[in-house]
Design a protein around this motif. Structure first.
Motif, PDB file in Angstrom:
ATOM      1  N   VAL A  36      86.352  69.222  24.386  1.00  0.00           N
ATOM      2  CA  VAL A  36      88.040  69.518  25.455  1.00  0.00           C
ATOM      3  C   VAL A  36      89.360  68.273  25.433  1.00  0.00           C
ATOM      4  O   VAL A  36      88.646  67.184  26.021  1.00  0.00           O
ATOM      5  N   PRO A  38      92.410  68.165  26.357  1.00  0.00           N
ATOM      6  CA  PRO A  38      94.105  69.295  26.985  1.00  0.00           C
ATOM      7  C   PRO A  38      95.071  68.307  26.727  1.00  0.00           C
ATOM      8  O   PRO A  38      94.707  67.159  26.223  1.00  0.00           O
ATOM      9  N   VAL A  55      92.824  63.410  29.875  1.00  0.00           N
ATOM     10  CA  VAL A  55      91.795  64.158  30.174  1.00  0.00           C
ATOM     11  C   VAL A  55      91.036  64.080  29.199  1.00  0.00           C
ATOM     12  O   VAL A  55      91.922  65.566  27.485  1.00  0.00           O
ATOM     13  N   GLY A  56      89.714  64.238  28.135  1.00  0.00           N
ATOM     14  CA  GLY A  56      88.162  64.996  27.719  1.00  0.00           C
ATOM     15  C   GLY A  56      87.240  65.507  28.342  1.00  0.00           C
ATOM     16  O   GLY A  56      86.442  64.215  29.088  1.00  0.00           O
TER      17      GLY A  56
END
Lengths: 310, 310
Positions: A36, A38, A55-56
């Protein structure tokens, strides 16, 4: 009690290998669409600067979620925060403060490229540049290959001498300062280009067959540290994030070079779905852009490890 | 060394006053358009939940920037993180972990309303509800008014008894559990409604003239804890964020009541640009929605104070 780590907790050299291994898991997750990452989120404070959130996380068996945040305010001292949760039980695994994690992460991305693209028997490293990035790139190469020696060139004689003695001590490896780029790289199996130069400092004629090159410095058409002929000479060109190379404000340095369509995603090379090194004499090139979301995965592995003997 | 505070560091009752004072500064900043509180930022982790960021800060002489983050993953334990920077020198002032800061902040918003809307001589509090919010609302009222006594009603007799003995001990105030809403509020100068009820539990007929009411529980048309007649009876209706009342998925409970156009912003009442309490017999009503961005301001004040005697 939530674990909090600071720069001084991340001094152990063994953590580079932990970071490279964690990133390998992350890149495999990326190849399987389970990473993930974004787009960054910026919040502006008028006349002061921004908070910038990356974010990850990683989906799958042991899902992770977290973020890195840094600021762009005026000041002498800057602190990043990375926080990691186990996304399956909502537990805050911990927080890592400071600058070292980011360096470790960037170094480890280079180390992962060296692991998967350089010749397995690579023993000699040539380094151009003597800053923080050059240090972590060399440490990362040493974490994945049995190195015999390294040669470093940078413009400032004092800087390259300091780099050599510091890294020789840190890595237990012969590190020699040299007076030119060609002396640094002529025998090298692995070349690390980690400068701030806006003009090419490394050219194909400097390189021996079979070499692997990491470029971590400038690489937009506005300025780039690597000669375009290095890309022409490379059998394989890879990056950690093709999408990030297309998102730069100024185009990626290979745009319009005829090579831009054959840039492979390192994740796919690691997963075996894109071709990596073929023949022993192949030149391979890795363009490091700093895949977003990976700080969280590295922080998670380090939070698991620090406090336990590594 | 970055200061890290946890729930156990926030136990001192004196911190409620610190929080109310910090919020007063934040609300004045809001009235002057110097409070930064952009919309929340959600990032989804498929099948797991979200990370939710509330960024906030304050411009001016001593500018602050920071954020709160929480997650919506499945798990028994949840940790919030609040981080604060000095935006003028980029210094990370510190990090506050846990649940207590959020409670303190919500309580303190109620305390600020009590300070600016209740009668200066208010001595008696009536509380409906016995949960965490009821506790912090009472503590906040006690931080801003010289209280003589409080009476608490909640449906569960054990809960209200536990609340009374705990809060009597914590605040050094007579706290009496009672068997009905009307017994709790008939004499009260300040009424705190802090339930999870979706149906009105408090009506205008229960209230004495001159009372100030805080509602902190449900208040959308889908469910609300306060009778609409209380709003009809109120000379002043205020909230900490008119824009947040308009952003609920279900409309605010006063929508269509004829009262929605006279809801004042508490910030403007504090700044003196909107009317507050007029006559001694006025009923005043504060609808607490939890103005975003204020956690950072409260955290900053607490980071300044904790470790120093308060």
């Amino acid at each position: 009690m939530t674990k909090i780590l600071r720069d001084e907790d991340l001094a152990d050299n063994a953590l580079m290998r932990v970071a490279v291994d964690a990133l390998e898991t992350a890149f495999l997750a990326r190849a399987g669409n389970r990473l993930v990452s974004p787009p960054r989120h910026h919040v502006s404070f008028p006349d002061r600067g921004d908070l910038v959130f990356t974010v990850g996380g990683m989906l799958g068996d042991k899902p992770l979620a977290g973020f890195r945040v840094y600021e762009t305010f005026d000041g002498a001292e800057h602190s990043q925060i990375v926080a990691v949760w186990s996304a399956d039980d909502a537990r805050l695994k911990g927080i890592v403060l400071g600058e070292r994690l980011g360096n470790l992460r960037t170094g480890a991305i280079g180390g992962l490229a060296v692991r998967h693209l350089s010749a397995p028997g690579a023993r000699i490293v040539g380094i151009i540049g003597s800053g923080a990035q050059a240090r972590t790139q060399l440490a990362a190469a040493a974490a994945v290959r049995k190195l015999d020696r390294a040669r470093v060139y940078s413009r400032d004689e004092n800087n390259r001498a300091a780099f050599a003695s510091e890294m020789q001590h840190a890595l237990g490896l012969e590190v020699e300062p040299v007076g030119s780029v060609s002396e640094a790289v002529y025998e090298a199996d692995i070349v690390i280009c980690a400068t701030t130069s806006q003009k090419p400092v490394l050219h194909a004629r400097d390189l021996k067959p079979g070499v692997h090159v990491n470029t971590v410095g400038p690489k937009t058409l506005q300025g780039y540290e690597l000669g375009l002929d290095v890309a022409d000479a490379a059998a394989v060109i890879a990056t950690d994030s093709p999408e990030q190379t297309r998102a730069y404000a100024s185009p990626f340095f290979l745009a319009g070079s005829g090579n831009e369509d054959r840039i492979a995603d390192l994740a796919n090379i690691i997963a075996g779905t894109a071709a990596g090194r073929g023949l022993p004499e192949d030149i391979t090139l890795f363009c490091s852009v700093g895949l977003a979301g990976t700080e969280v995965v590295v922080a998670s592995a380090i939070l698991d490890r620090v406090g336990v003997s590594v």
